[in-house]
Design an enzyme around this catalytic site. Structure first.
Site, mmCIF file in Angstrom:
data_model
loop_
_atom_site.group_PDB
_atom_site.id
_atom_site.type_symbol
_atom_site.label_atom_id
_atom_site.label_comp_id
_atom_site.label_asym_id
_atom_site.label_seq_id
_atom_site.Cartn_x
_atom_site.Cartn_y
_atom_site.Cartn_z
ATOM 1 N N GLN A 132 0.714 -10.995 -2.951
ATOM 2 C CA GLN A 132 -0.755 -10.846 -2.563
ATOM 3 C C GLN A 132 -1.468 -10.178 -3.951
ATOM 4 O O GLN A 132 -0.849 -9.514 -4.750
ATOM 5 C CB GLN A 132 -0.595 -9.547 -1.755
ATOM 6 C CG GLN A 132 -0.260 -9.792 -0.288
ATOM 7 C CD GLN A 132 -0.417 -8.747 0.770
ATOM 8 O OE1 GLN A 132 -0.053 -7.615 0.351
ATOM 9 N NE2 GLN A 132 -1.207 -9.125 1.528
ATOM 10 N N CYS B 178 0.856 -1.278 -0.083
ATOM 11 C CA CYS B 178 -0.018 0.009 0.057
ATOM 12 C C CYS B 178 0.761 1.308 -0.170
ATOM 13 O O CYS B 178 0.654 2.194 -0.669
ATOM 14 C CB CYS B 178 -1.083 0.044 1.075
ATOM 15 S SG CYS B 178 -0.469 -0.647 2.709
ATOM 16 N N ASP C 57 -3.158 -7.668 -4.480
ATOM 17 C CA ASP C 57 -3.420 -6.496 -3.958
ATOM 18 C C ASP C 57 -4.082 -5.155 -4.789
ATOM 19 O O ASP C 57 -3.493 -5.166 -5.812
ATOM 20 C CB ASP C 57 -2.279 -5.889 -3.223
ATOM 21 C CG ASP C 57 -2.283 -5.317 -1.877
ATOM 22 O OD1 ASP C 57 -3.506 -5.315 -1.609
ATOM 23 O OD2 ASP C 57 -1.165 -5.184 -1.140
ATOM 24 N N LYS D 90 -11.989 -3.559 8.833
ATOM 25 C CA LYS D 90 -11.982 -4.411 7.660
ATOM 26 C C LYS D 90 -13.154 -5.398 7.695
ATOM 27 O O LYS D 90 -13.759 -5.718 8.907
ATOM 28 C CB LYS D 90 -10.847 -5.103 7.679
ATOM 29 C CG LYS D 90 -10.402 -5.819 8.877
ATOM 30 C CD LYS D 90 -8.969 -6.826 8.645
ATOM 31 C CE LYS D 90 -8.785 -7.669 9.807
ATOM 32 N NZ LYS D 90 -7.377 -8.434 9.772
ATOM 33 N N HIS E 210 -8.404 -0.804 0.993
ATOM 34 C CA HIS E 210 -7.323 -2.001 0.587
ATOM 35 C C HIS E 210 -8.049 -3.305 0.398
ATOM 36 O O HIS E 210 -8.940 -3.637 1.236
ATOM 37 C CB HIS E 210 -6.773 -2.330 1.694
ATOM 38 C CG HIS E 210 -5.780 -1.031 2.351
ATOM 39 N ND1 HIS E 210 -4.501 -0.708 2.474
ATOM 40 C CD2 HIS E 210 -6.320 0.029 3.012
ATOM 41 C CE1 HIS E 210 -4.316 0.236 2.971
ATOM 42 N NE2 HIS E 210 -5.234 0.708 3.196
ATOM 43 N N ARG F 85 7.524 -11.157 5.131
ATOM 44 C CA ARG F 85 7.214 -10.964 6.637
ATOM 45 C C ARG F 85 7.873 -12.149 7.383
ATOM 46 O O ARG F 85 8.286 -13.170 7.018
ATOM 47 C CB ARG F 85 5.658 -11.334 6.791
ATOM 48 C CG ARG F 85 4.551 -10.518 5.889
ATOM 49 C CD ARG F 85 4.204 -9.140 6.496
ATOM 50 N NE ARG F 85 3.277 -8.616 5.887
ATOM 51 C CZ ARG F 85 1.859 -8.695 5.605
ATOM 52 N NH1 ARG F 85 1.429 -9.675 6.262
ATOM 53 N NH2 ARG F 85 1.238 -8.141 4.676
ATOM 54 N N HIS G 118 -5.567 -1.112 -4.256
ATOM 55 C CA HIS G 118 -6.183 0.105 -3.422
ATOM 56 C C HIS G 118 -6.734 1.041 -4.366
ATOM 57 O O HIS G 118 -6.502 1.430 -5.366
ATOM 58 C CB HIS G 118 -4.582 0.662 -2.995
ATOM 59 C CG HIS G 118 -4.012 -0.378 -2.027
ATOM 60 N ND1 HIS G 118 -2.824 -1.183 -2.733
ATOM 61 C CD2 HIS G 118 -4.179 -0.422 -0.881
ATOM 62 C CE1 HIS G 118 -2.369 -1.635 -1.521
ATOM 63 N NE2 HIS G 118 -3.272 -1.564 -0.584
#
Length: 649
Positions: free
Chosen positions: A388, A341, A390, A475, A521, A370, A392
């Site tokens: 991911q 992000c 991902d 979320k 997100h 991670r 946004h």
């Protein structure tokens, strides 16, 4: 004092009365049958004093499953007692066995031990037999309150119990539970007698576990057991475990040559093999098509970033425990990116935006890193490097609900496409007592309300989980139940007013003034690695035709049919389908068996008759079993399979 029964009747009892006292006041038969109780909805044992005015329900042997956490906890104590007796029979003194914690857990219990010599897996049946002896002794389980000094003196030989006792307030009693000559520090609750414990239990395994979950502490030996109210439930559970072993994505990943984790490369860093890469590519192609239809724009960002970027976002230091250590380059500090992000935010901020430009939807299949402790790594479902899906979305506040609903629709479509129809929706909101969250509480309230309104508008069942929000916003998580009944948290959608504030993001409104966008997100898969690991187990490696890395195996009956088989394979490839020819020296039945082992969904047998008529004999793997068709026109079959691939049937 008085308590209230389920029918509304009140019982007057002496001060400090227990659930057993309540049962005795009703009748001797109930006192004999009672196993545990609930007080104001909480499970309690028969020995614990009830709160004044409590609403109580007594649990009897007619409905023992209602007391599952209680009997599992008591079986954990019985395990602990049995391990002590096991080592005493080997000649060790009672003080040689030291104990950590031993709670009940879902489906069972565990107990942590510091032992004079390690337990082996082959010791478990003997310990289980001692547990059954203890149950047969019909030992009363007695609750006792003692002073802190007396508790420290009793457990002076056990540093783990001493550490726990020292943390208790000086003016509060310490609770012991005793069964026979076994005594343990415990809050309860427990069954009243070992003879009332259900015999439907089994010791499963041992493992290492850090004391109190801290890797700086000693490693104890943990023994796991499972327990149910009836033997039927235990048998069904054990059968499900065997099925889970057959579906284990680590086992199938090796057999189907999907992925590899090489210790020389690094723990938790999977590499995709050719078959797995096809699977991954099909997933990304599917989602990219959906994103294209919904006006997402693709971006690509680096795998490392300046540490100041993550300081600004708040990921560092908020999540520093789960991130790799920063590295220094040219006197600047960089970090392996834990999130995509902040990069997408900087892309949005790279040029000015008008209210007409919004929403801006940026999407990336971005790899992040991670730090996970090595003991928590598990194939593809818990890794240190993962990709991911991902995206946004930067939107005006008045666009938020519509955008959230569209993301919700996309995520539900993704799950339905893979046959994941048993889904529950979890709304994660902040815990007002915690200080881990950033941003304006008023904006948090707005964001939480908008998520709940969106979920209610589409009629989805949901639960609200305080404390489950991200540090920057609430979320919605999608919790999926697979074919074995296990729950997995997959996709997530998060509403964020805080990162736009931290990065000073703006757009120019109709009034000519600068305004703050709101961010969403979203990641329908969650991560490709975890999603594929779950898919492997959900399908048992039997992927639908469109997703299968190896779609068609053409099996010539004899060598003279190889040329015809190769011609068909080339036509499949020209049509965009994956086909191979097994031209090995094996007999036809061996070729079929090999294709079955590799879970190839479509097998085509070709011989003289098929070649003369441009036909094939078809053998398909289906959820219902095998489907066989003879004399199938090849051109018609090719069109059929193309359509199945196109529609992702």
């Amino acid at each position: 004092m008085h308590v209230t029964l389920p029918d509304g009747k009140q019982l007057d009892l002496p001060q400090g009365a227990t659930a057993l006292d309540a049962a005795k006041a009703i009748g001797p038969r109930l006192a004999q049958d009672a196993l545990a109780a609930t007080a104001n909805g909480d499970l309690v044992d028969l020995m614990t004093p009830l709160p004044e005015g409590a609403n109580i329900t007594l649990i009897t042997k007619k409905n023992p499953a209602d007391a599952a956490p209680v009997f599992r906890h008591s079986l954990g104590h019985t395990l602990s007692q049995a391990v002590g007796e096991f080592y005493q029979r080997k000649g060790y003194p009672r003080e040689a066995v030291k104990r950590g914690v031993g709670p009940s857990i879902e489906n069972g219990f565990y107990q942590d031990f510091d032992l004079p010599e390690p337990l082996k897996e082959e010791d478990l049946p003997e310990i289980e037999a001692i547990m059954r002896e203890i149950i047969g002794r019909n030992l009363d389980i007695v609750r006792q309150d003692v002073g802190k000094a007396a508790a420290l003196e009793y457990f002076g030989y056990d540093p783990y119990k001493v550490e726990l006792i020292r943390e208790f307030p000086d003016d509060e009693p310490v609770t012991f539970y005793t069964q026979g000559d076994y005594v343990d520090l415990c809050r309860g609750p427990h069954f009243p007698n070992t003879g009332k414990l259900p015999p439907a239990f089994k010791l499963m395994s041992t493992s290492g576990a850090y004391w109190r979950g801290n890797e700086k502490n000693p490693i104890l030996q943990r023994v796991y057991g499972v327990a149910f109210a009836t033997q039927k439930e235990l048998d069904e559970y054990l059968e499900k475990l065997e099925e889970a072993k057959r579906r284990d994505h680590r086992k199938l990943g090796r057999e189907l040559e999907l992925f590899l984790i090489d210790p020389l490369v690094g723990k938790g860093l999977p590499m995709w093999l050719p078959n797995g890469t096809i699977l991954r590519d099909e997933l990304t192609r599917f989602l990219r098509e959906q994103q294209f239809q919904r006006d997402y724009q693709g971006v690509v960002t680096p795998n490392i970033g300046n540490l100041d970027l993550f300081r600004t976002s708040g990921h560092y230091p908020y999540y520093s425990d789960s991130q790799f250590e920063p590295l220094t380059v040219d006197e600047e500090q960089y970090m392996l990116k834990p999130m995509n992000c902040p990069f997408h935010i900087r892309i949005y901020a790279s040029k000015p935006h008008s209210y007409r430009d919004l929403p801006v939807r940026l999407a990336e299949f971005g790899t992040v890193y991670r730090y996970e402790m090595s003991g928590e790594l598990n194939g593809l479902t818990r890794v240190r490097g993962f990709t991911q899906d991902d995206a946004h979305i930067f939107a005006r506040p008045d666009q938020l609900k519509k955008e959230f609903l569209d993301v919700l629709d996309l995520t539900v479509l993704v799950l339905k496409t893979f046959g994941m129809n048993d889904v529950r929706f979890r709304v994660g909101v902040r815990d007002p007592e915690s200080d881990k969250y950033v941003g304006d509480p008023a904006q948090w309230e707005v964001a939480e309300r908008q998520i709940i309104e969106a979920v209610e508008e589409v009629g989805l069942p949901y639960t609200i989980e305080p404390g489950d929000a991200a540090f920057y916003g609430p979320k919605l998580d999608f919790v999926v139940k697979d074919v074995l009944g296990r729950e997995w948290q997959l996709g997530t959608i998060q509403v964020d007013y805080n990162l736009p504030e931290r990065f000073d993001l703006t757009y120019t409104g109709e009034d000519g003034q600068e305004h703050r966008p709101v961010m969403i997100h979203r990641a329908p898969f969650g991560s490709l690695e975890r999603f594929v690991g779950i898919l492997i187990e959900h399908y048992g490696g039997d992927f639908p035709f469109w997703l299968a890395p190896r779609q068609v195996m053409i099996i010539p009956i004899a060598d003279r049919h190889n040329a015809y088989a190769e011609t068909l394979a080339n036509e499949f490839k020209a049509a965009g389908l994956r086909a191979e020819v097994d031209d090995s020296n094996n007999r036809m039945n061996a070729k079929v068996r090999n294709a079955e082992l590799h879970k190839i969904p479509v097998m085509l047998i070709v011989g003289d008759q098929e070649e003369a008529r441009r036909e094939v004999s078809v053998r398909e793997r289906t959820p219902e079993g095998h489907r066989e068709r003879k004399g199938v026109d090849f051109t018609a079959l090719l069109a059929e399979l193309q359509e199945r691939y196109r529609t992702r049937a």
